[in-house]
Write an enzyme that holds these catalytic residues in place. Structure first.
Site, mmCIF file in Angstrom:
data_model
loop_
_atom_site.group_PDB
_atom_site.id
_atom_site.type_symbol
_atom_site.label_atom_id
_atom_site.label_comp_id
_atom_site.label_asym_id
_atom_site.label_seq_id
_atom_site.Cartn_x
_atom_site.Cartn_y
_atom_site.Cartn_z
ATOM 1 N N ARG A 69 0.837 -1.195 0.000
ATOM 2 C CA ARG A 69 0.000 0.000 0.000
ATOM 3 C C ARG A 69 0.870 1.243 0.000
ATOM 4 N NH1 ARG A 69 -1.802 0.737 4.490
ATOM 5 N NH2 ARG A 69 -1.313 -1.250 5.470
ATOM 6 N N TYR A 197 -1.827 -3.450 -6.807
ATOM 7 C CA TYR A 197 -1.549 -4.138 -5.549
ATOM 8 C C TYR A 197 -2.771 -4.204 -4.628
ATOM 9 C CZ TYR A 197 -0.263 -5.212 -0.898
ATOM 10 O OH TYR A 197 -0.272 -5.793 0.338
ATOM 11 N N LYS A 206 -9.652 -2.336 2.007
ATOM 12 C CA LYS A 206 -9.342 -1.179 2.855
ATOM 13 C C LYS A 206 -10.154 0.061 2.441
ATOM 14 C CE LYS A 206 -6.076 -3.646 4.758
ATOM 15 N NZ LYS A 206 -6.100 -4.156 6.104
ATOM 16 N N HIS A 226 -10.188 -2.259 11.996
ATOM 17 C CA HIS A 226 -9.102 -3.084 11.454
ATOM 18 C C HIS A 226 -8.798 -4.207 12.454
ATOM 19 C CE1 HIS A 226 -4.747 -3.098 9.675
ATOM 20 N NE2 HIS A 226 -5.524 -3.958 9.057
ATOM 21 N N SER A 248 -1.137 -3.691 10.138
ATOM 22 C CA SER A 248 -0.836 -4.672 9.089
ATOM 23 C C SER A 248 0.479 -5.392 9.395
ATOM 24 C CB SER A 248 -0.684 -3.956 7.741
ATOM 25 O OG SER A 248 -1.849 -3.254 7.433
ATOM 26 N N CYS A 250 1.256 -7.544 11.697
ATOM 27 C CA CYS A 250 1.634 -7.660 13.114
ATOM 28 C C CYS A 250 0.994 -8.893 13.752
ATOM 29 C CB CYS A 250 1.240 -6.408 13.892
ATOM 30 S SG CYS A 250 2.264 -4.987 13.505
ATOM 31 N N ASP A 275 -9.024 -9.665 9.532
ATOM 32 C CA ASP A 275 -8.531 -8.321 9.192
ATOM 33 C C ASP A 275 -9.510 -7.192 9.499
ATOM 34 O OD1 ASP A 275 -6.452 -6.682 8.107
ATOM 35 O OD2 ASP A 275 -7.554 -6.506 6.227
ATOM 36 N N ARG A 366 1.978 -12.261 -0.668
ATOM 37 C CA ARG A 366 0.646 -12.548 -0.109
ATOM 38 C C ARG A 366 0.024 -13.794 -0.727
ATOM 39 N NH1 ARG A 366 -1.650 -8.673 3.796
ATOM 40 N NH2 ARG A 366 -0.018 -7.123 3.972
HETATM 41 O O1 SAT Z 1 -2.720 -4.633 1.130
HETATM 42 S S1 SAT Z 1 -3.688 -4.666 2.198
HETATM 43 O O2 SAT Z 1 -3.938 -3.298 2.640
HETATM 44 O O3 SAT Z 1 -4.922 -5.244 1.733
HETATM 45 C C1 SAT Z 1 -3.102 -5.578 3.476
HETATM 46 C C2 SAT Z 1 -2.662 -4.775 4.617
HETATM 47 O O4 SAT Z 1 -1.732 -3.972 4.479
HETATM 48 O O5 SAT Z 1 -3.227 -4.923 5.719
HETATM 49 MN MN MN Z 2 -5.000 -5.266 7.331
#
Ligand code: SAT
Ligand code: MN
Length: 586
Positions: A69, A197, A206, A226, A248, A250, A275, A366
């Protein structure tokens, strides 16, 4: 008469600007998915993996400059700047439309434009919301099919309504110089260009389920957070639901799928989400959580039998891998999967890899996998009314300061604990890794409005929940003076969840400290786990100097929000200072 007139009008309007060669309305069927996969295998967007060992699994290698991101290119476009607040990038909506609108002109020439209707939330839930993403990326379409309830089911629910979140996405030329992720919450609109991405391009995640939904949630009286959602089953068979907010990368996904060690095998963790949670006050006066997603978009590196055996079992079929390495047998591979890397690996960019050359898989590589494939998926994960939440857990990645676990004194104090959170940055966002930043409720990149108003909304929610959850803070990442982790984490975290469970039930030993209730040194179940001498005391220690510095850092952050900061947050901050001063005086 067209059945979905508002949608068709918008599709026509977008097509007249982006000028695709073809328009395809996605029905979400298996056949459609297969046709898209085959097309991408032909043009190299996807690479087939070993179909004996990994049936239905494919690899996508993204552009090397498009792997995470990009928060500095993410904007909240509200008519008034104060409504986006000082922690968000802001663009004036008209200016944003003019500047970024130009980039969409002809951006889909030579490409197919896909219309992707989707539902966030279970099909029968009153809390679910409809979105439509228009995209020129078939990779996005197949990911959206895994991550959401996509196609016919969403169109049927939409009917004649014009109430849906509009998301326009184009790969553009993938240049970071012409990359923008814009949110217009007042219009329920998202524009994303120049990135393929995950979080930038799968707009249901998000952009919709957090940034736009957090705005809608404030208007309608609910929370978009989140957080993972789990059910913790105790040896008597009773299941207690918890939501945990960590930034993210963690460990949300690992905690959501935790397997308890032998000594605590009477405890079982059921996965509801890994998530995002949408939290409503239910008719029973409890906070009810649904997982708006239908899949997991998890970080591959570090996923192993030891850290997350449930996920490892889930990702051996029907998975889209992004930016992992590949073995000579065509199997996906990432750092931490096995203790030693196999010979002959091809790295995430498609080059032969030799040990010592850096990571073979990108640190933010991922997998996208349907949630139903997870062996620990809860039988209640699609319950329309959501699961009742008894505990909210905040957490960050902190080498020092935050103890392993503590409980807040009240809802208001708990909101302050969330507001005062900080964490070290990870590879999930572009930029430096390991820098401590303030990240309230793990929402700093995802809150679609002024963070001060967001705290006020949290405080207000507490007034409206007859039986509010207890609020905790955890930190799995505390280190000793040599930088070694003091706590083993992963499955052993059940020991902390067990204490949280006991506290929720009015038990569990705790000492009252300036920051909240901290377990006494004998409070955690330690059968089967021996820590080095002094480690437990260090994990639970409140260091007066470190906390004084932390308090000052929190103050600087709250100063940035001063114009709208709720008075209760200031009061809690002052009370913390008073309690800390008593600690240093003793
Ligand atoms: O790339 S995402 O935002 O979907 C995953 C993340 O950073 O939590
Ligand atoms: Mn996330």
């Amino acid at each position: 008469m067209p059945q979905h007139r508002a949608l068709e009008q918008w599709v026509d309007q977008v097509a007249s600007i982006t000028r695709p060669d073809r328009i395809h309305w996605c029905d979400g069927s298996e056949e459609e998915y297969q046709v898209l996969i085959e097309g991408m295998l032909r043009d190299g967007t996807l690479i087939g993996l070993n179909h004996q060992r990994y049936p239905g699994c494919y690899l996508h290698r993204s552009h090397p400059s498009d792997v995470a991101r990009t928060e500095h290119l993410t904007f909240i476009c509200t008519s008034r700047k104060e409504d986006a607040g000082p922690t968000n990038n802001w663009m004036e909506p008209k200016e944003a439309r003019a500047q970024v609108g130009k980039l969409f002109e002809g951006s889909m020439k030579g490409r197919t434009m896909f219309v992707v209707p989707y539902l966030m939330g279970p099909a029968g839930s009153p809390y679910s919301k409809i979105g439509v993403e228009i995209t020129d990326s078939p990779y996005v379409v197949v990911n959206m099919r895994i991550m959401t309830r996509m196609g016919k089911v969403a169109l049927e629910r939409l009917g004649e309504s014009d109430s849906f979140v509009r998301g326009l996405h184009s790969l553009g030329d993938l240049s970071p110089d012409r990359r923008f992720i814009l949110h217009f919450p007042e219009e329920r609109l998202i524009w994303s260009i120049g990135s393929g991405y995950g979080g930038n391009a799968l707009l249901g995640k998000k952009c919709h389920a957090l940034r736009i939904a957090s705005w809608i949630g404030r208007e309608e009286g609910w929370l978009a957070e989140h957080t993972l959602i789990i059910g913790v089953e105790d040896p008597s068979g009773q299941v207690t639901y918890m939501a945990a907010a960590f930034p993210s990368a963690c460990g949300k996904t690992n905690l959501a799928m935790l397997v308890a060690p032998l000594q605590l095998s009477g405890y079982k963790v059921w996965t509801v989400g890994d998530d995002i949670a949408w939290l409503h006050v239910g008719p029973d006066g409890r906070l009810r959580a649904i997982n708006p997603e239908a899949g997991f978009f998890g970080v591959a590196p570090g996923t192993s039998v030891k850290t997350n055996s449930n996920m490892l079992a889930a990702i051996d079929r029907n998975v889209i891998f992004t930016n992992v390495a590949v073995t000579p047998d065509g199997e996906p591979w990432w750092e931490g999967k096995d203790p030693t890397p196999p010979n002959g690996l091809v790295d995430w960019q498609g080059n032969p890899w030799t040990p010592g050359e850096g990571a073979a898989a990108h640190p933010n590589s991922r997998f996208t996998v349907p949630a139903r494939q997870c062996p620990s998926i809860s039988p209640h994960w699609e319950d329309p009314e959501g699961v009742p939440i008894s505990a909210i857990i905040f957490g960050g990645r902190r080498a020092r300061v935050a103890p392993l676990v503590y409980q807040s004194y009240s809802w208001q104090h708990g909101v302050f604990v969330g507001a005062g959170m900080a964490s070290e940055t990870t590879a999930a966002q572009s930029g430096a890794v390991g820098v401590t930043r303030r990240d309230p409720m793990a929402m700093i990149p995802f809150c679609g409005y002024n963070m001060a108003d967001y705290f006020a909304h949290w405080l207000d929610m507490g007034q409206r929940i007859a039986h509010p959850p207890a609020i905790f803070h955890v930190n799995w990442f505390r280190t000793d003076t040599q930088g070694r982790f003091l706590w083993p984490g992963f499955g052993e975290n059940i020991r902390v969840l067990k204490w949280i469970l006991e506290r929720v039930q009015g038990q569990g030993k705790a000492a009252e400290t300036p920051i909240g209730f901290v377990p006494t040194s004998d409070a955690l179940e330690m059968d089967g786990l021996s820590l080095p001498a002094g480690a437990m005391d260090e994990l639970l220690r409140i260091d007066a100097d470190a906390w004084a510095a932390e308090h000052a850092e929190q103050g600087l952050f709250f100063d940035r929000l001063a114009a709208r900061l709720p008075v209760q947050i200031r009061q809690e901050h002052d009370m913390l200072r008073q309690r800390l001063s008593r600690l240093s005086a003793t």
